[in-house]
Design a protein around this motif. Structure first.
Motif, PDB file in Angstrom:
ATOM      1  N   ARG A 183       0.716   8.511   0.387  1.00 36.92           N
ATOM      2  CA  ARG A 183       2.079   8.763   0.570  1.00 36.92           C
ATOM      3  C   ARG A 183       2.900   8.849  -0.666  1.00 36.92           C
ATOM      4  O   ARG A 183       2.364   7.939  -1.644  1.00 36.92           O
ATOM      5  CB  ARG A 183       2.742   7.454   1.637  1.00 36.92           C
ATOM      6  CG  ARG A 183       2.124   7.874   3.036  1.00 36.92           C
ATOM      7  CD  ARG A 183       2.838   6.601   3.929  1.00 36.92           C
ATOM      8  NE  ARG A 183       2.757   5.380   3.146  1.00 36.92           N
ATOM      9  CZ  ARG A 183       3.464   4.374   3.545  1.00 36.92           C
ATOM     10  NH1 ARG A 183       4.777   4.285   4.368  1.00 36.92           N
ATOM     11  NH2 ARG A 183       3.287   3.058   2.840  1.00 36.92           N
ATOM     12  N   VAL A 237       4.227   3.327  -3.705  1.00 36.02           N
ATOM     13  CA  VAL A 237       5.218   2.143  -3.518  1.00 36.02           C
ATOM     14  C   VAL A 237       5.511   1.499  -4.854  1.00 36.02           C
ATOM     15  O   VAL A 237       4.781   1.610  -5.810  1.00 36.02           O
ATOM     16  CB  VAL A 237       4.973   1.294  -2.436  1.00 36.02           C
ATOM     17  CG1 VAL A 237       4.664   1.946  -1.161  1.00 36.02           C
ATOM     18  CG2 VAL A 237       3.425   0.703  -2.690  1.00 36.02           C
ATOM     19  N   ASP A 275      -6.564   0.840   4.209  1.00 34.68           N
ATOM     20  CA  ASP A 275      -6.038   2.396   3.705  1.00 34.68           C
ATOM     21  C   ASP A 275      -7.378   2.877   3.050  1.00 34.68           C
ATOM     22  O   ASP A 275      -7.910   2.287   1.993  1.00 34.68           O
ATOM     23  CB  ASP A 275      -5.046   2.507   2.863  1.00 34.68           C
ATOM     24  CG  ASP A 275      -3.763   2.522   3.861  1.00 34.68           C
ATOM     25  OD1 ASP A 275      -3.863   3.425   4.643  1.00 34.68           O
ATOM     26  OD2 ASP A 275      -2.832   1.844   3.641  1.00 34.68           O
ATOM     27  N   THR A 323       0.988  -1.439  -0.069  1.00 34.74           N
ATOM     28  CA  THR A 323       0.055   0.160   0.246  1.00 34.74           C
ATOM     29  C   THR A 323       0.949   1.314  -0.001  1.00 34.74           C
ATOM     30  O   THR A 323       1.975   1.282   0.559  1.00 34.74           O
ATOM     31  CB  THR A 323      -0.892   0.092   1.095  1.00 34.74           C
ATOM     32  OG1 THR A 323      -1.822   1.439   1.320  1.00 34.74           O
ATOM     33  CG2 THR A 323      -0.235   0.087   2.541  1.00 34.74           C
ATOM     34  N   SER A 324       0.244   2.037  -0.696  1.00 30.91           N
ATOM     35  CA  SER A 324       0.856   3.677  -0.559  1.00 30.91           C
ATOM     36  C   SER A 324       0.008   4.615   0.219  1.00 30.91           C
ATOM     37  O   SER A 324       0.409   5.721   0.514  1.00 30.91           O
ATOM     38  CB  SER A 324       1.033   4.298  -1.821  1.00 30.91           C
ATOM     39  OG  SER A 324       1.702   3.430  -2.724  1.00 30.91           O
ATOM     40  N   VAL A 347      -1.472   5.861   4.249  1.00 32.09           N
ATOM     41  CA  VAL A 347      -0.966   6.344   5.262  1.00 32.09           C
ATOM     42  C   VAL A 347      -0.749   5.222   6.448  1.00 32.09           C
ATOM     43  O   VAL A 347      -0.011   5.439   7.391  1.00 32.09           O
ATOM     44  CB  VAL A 347      -1.371   7.358   5.943  1.00 32.09           C
ATOM     45  CG1 VAL A 347      -1.330   8.596   4.877  1.00 32.09           C
ATOM     46  CG2 VAL A 347      -2.883   7.277   6.240  1.00 32.09           C
ATOM     47  N   ASP A 348      -1.672   4.155   6.636  1.00 33.43           N
ATOM     48  CA  ASP A 348      -1.466   3.148   7.424  1.00 33.43           C
ATOM     49  C   ASP A 348      -0.335   2.257   7.045  1.00 33.43           C
ATOM     50  O   ASP A 348       0.253   1.563   8.129  1.00 33.43           O
ATOM     51  CB  ASP A 348      -2.791   2.259   7.397  1.00 33.43           C
ATOM     52  CG  ASP A 348      -3.805   3.050   8.234  1.00 33.43           C
ATOM     53  OD1 ASP A 348      -3.511   3.818   9.002  1.00 33.43           O
ATOM     54  OD2 ASP A 348      -5.003   2.793   7.966  1.00 33.43           O
ATOM     55  N   GLY A 349       0.215   2.207   6.099  1.00 31.58           N
ATOM     56  CA  GLY A 349       1.517   1.440   5.576  1.00 31.58           C
ATOM     57  C   GLY A 349       1.024  -0.216   5.346  1.00 31.58           C
ATOM     58  O   GLY A 349      -0.216  -0.675   5.665  1.00 31.58           O
ATOM     59  N   PRO A 350       2.080  -0.899   5.015  1.00 31.13           N
ATOM     60  CA  PRO A 350       1.862  -2.238   4.482  1.00 31.13           C
ATOM     61  C   PRO A 350       1.895  -2.897   5.856  1.00 31.13           C
ATOM     62  O   PRO A 350       2.079  -2.656   7.027  1.00 31.13           O
ATOM     63  CB  PRO A 350       3.130  -2.768   4.043  1.00 31.13           C
ATOM     64  CG  PRO A 350       4.312  -1.842   4.412  1.00 31.13           C
ATOM     65  CD  PRO A 350       3.479  -0.520   4.703  1.00 31.13           C
ATOM     66  N   THR A 351       1.174  -4.060   5.910  1.00 34.63           N
ATOM     67  CA  THR A 351       0.863  -5.264   6.812  1.00 34.63           C
ATOM     68  C   THR A 351       1.616  -6.436   6.627  1.00 34.63           C
ATOM     69  O   THR A 351       1.227  -7.295   6.054  1.00 34.63           O
ATOM     70  CB  THR A 351      -0.483  -5.541   7.066  1.00 34.63           C
ATOM     71  OG1 THR A 351      -1.436  -4.277   7.122  1.00 34.63           O
ATOM     72  CG2 THR A 351      -0.660  -6.466   8.196  1.00 34.63           C
TER      73      THR A 351
END
Length: 276
Positions: free
Chosen positions: A229, A233, A192, A162-163, A165-169
């Motif tokens: 963001r 990515v 996200d 993911t791009s 704000v929560d970011g990748p998991t």
């Protein structure tokens, strides 16, 4: 199939707008004799998935996505906010059998020759144990071995890529490895609050046009929208932020069509894909 994640917020209008969009598609498809499934990508009710007279499921989700037409077609998956009230009991109580086995939240079904799997990414978090997460992985391997459809979709709340704000998991990479090894075509996520599509890729994030999984995030069901963001990515190829909407998939024989429909009537990212 049509749906989104990150949906119902009391006092906001985004979820009502996306619900009207879903309901209108269901009405048209029903008149044409087309079976359509409504999927949810977690975080069905904010700020917590609670029940009872003052709970967020009856107060927020029910007036929008809780319409009879949508509920008759719905196949949900849980998100972190659905567990914020405890162990997810209100989520399982509200959706009943459509949420899969109580406490597990993973299940599968078939539609138009496709195999579809709804998973529970929250088993890697909250109050879940390592054994519960491993049980889902074992179930997933067995389910994929038992269903040999050419085309397969999996959906769950938290994205590996993911791009947003929560970011990748990274915790869900274990699921990705199983899905990739078994030729799954599409993974759908929320979490996200935006729309983002990726090139087909491996669990390690390398582009793979032969066996890679296409991941699409559609966390645009009504929760507060967020920015992306920058830079995006690797392998991210299309993004939409700042717009409520739903992802629509048209499933064919060995292929599918996709489109992101926003609540202002615009169609984003139309396209097609082939199954492995």
């Amino acid at each position: 199939m049509i749906g989104a994640g990150d949906i119902a917020v009391c006092g906001r209008s985004g979820d009502e707008a996306t619900a009207r969009l879903v309901d209108s598609v269901l009405a048209v498809d029903s008149a044409a004799g087309v079976e359509t499934i409504v999927f949810t990508l977690g975080d069905n009710a904010y700020p917590s998935g609670s029940s009872g007279v003052n709970g967020y499921f009856p107060r927020c989700f029910a007036p929008s996505w809780g319409s009879k037409r949508i509920m008759n077609a719905i196949r949900p998956s849980p998100g972190n906010h659905d567990y914020d009230s405890g162990d997810g009991t209100p989520y399982f109580s509200y959706f009943g059998d459509r949420a899969g086995p109580r406490g597990k939240g993973y299940y599968s079904y078939d539609i138009n020759g496709w195999h579809v799997i709804s998973l529970n990414s929250e088993l890697y978090f909250k109050r879940a144990t390592h054994a519960e997460a491993m049980a889902q992985e074992e179930w997933l391997r067995a389910d994929l071995a038992a269903h040999t459809a050419l085309c397969t979709i999996a959906y769950f709340h938290r994205p590996l890529f993911t791009s947003g704000v929560d970011g990748p998991t990274p915790e869900v990479k274990a699921l990705w490895r199983i899905l990739y090894a078994n030729g799954v075509d599409l993974v759908l996520n929320g979490h996200d609050h935006d729309y983002e599509r990726f090139l087909p890729q491996t669990p390690d994030g390398s582009a793979d046009s032969v066996s890679g999984i296409t991941q699409i995030i559609a966390g645009t069901g009504g929760g507060t929208l967020r920015v992306m963001r920058l830079p995006l990515v690797r392998n991210s190829v299309f993004v939409v932020h700042g717009r409520f909407g739903v992802l629509k998939l048209t499933l064919g024989v060995g292929q599918y069509r996709r489109a992101f429909l926003d609540t202002d009537g615009r169609i984003w990212d139309p396209g097609a894909g082939q199954c492995h």
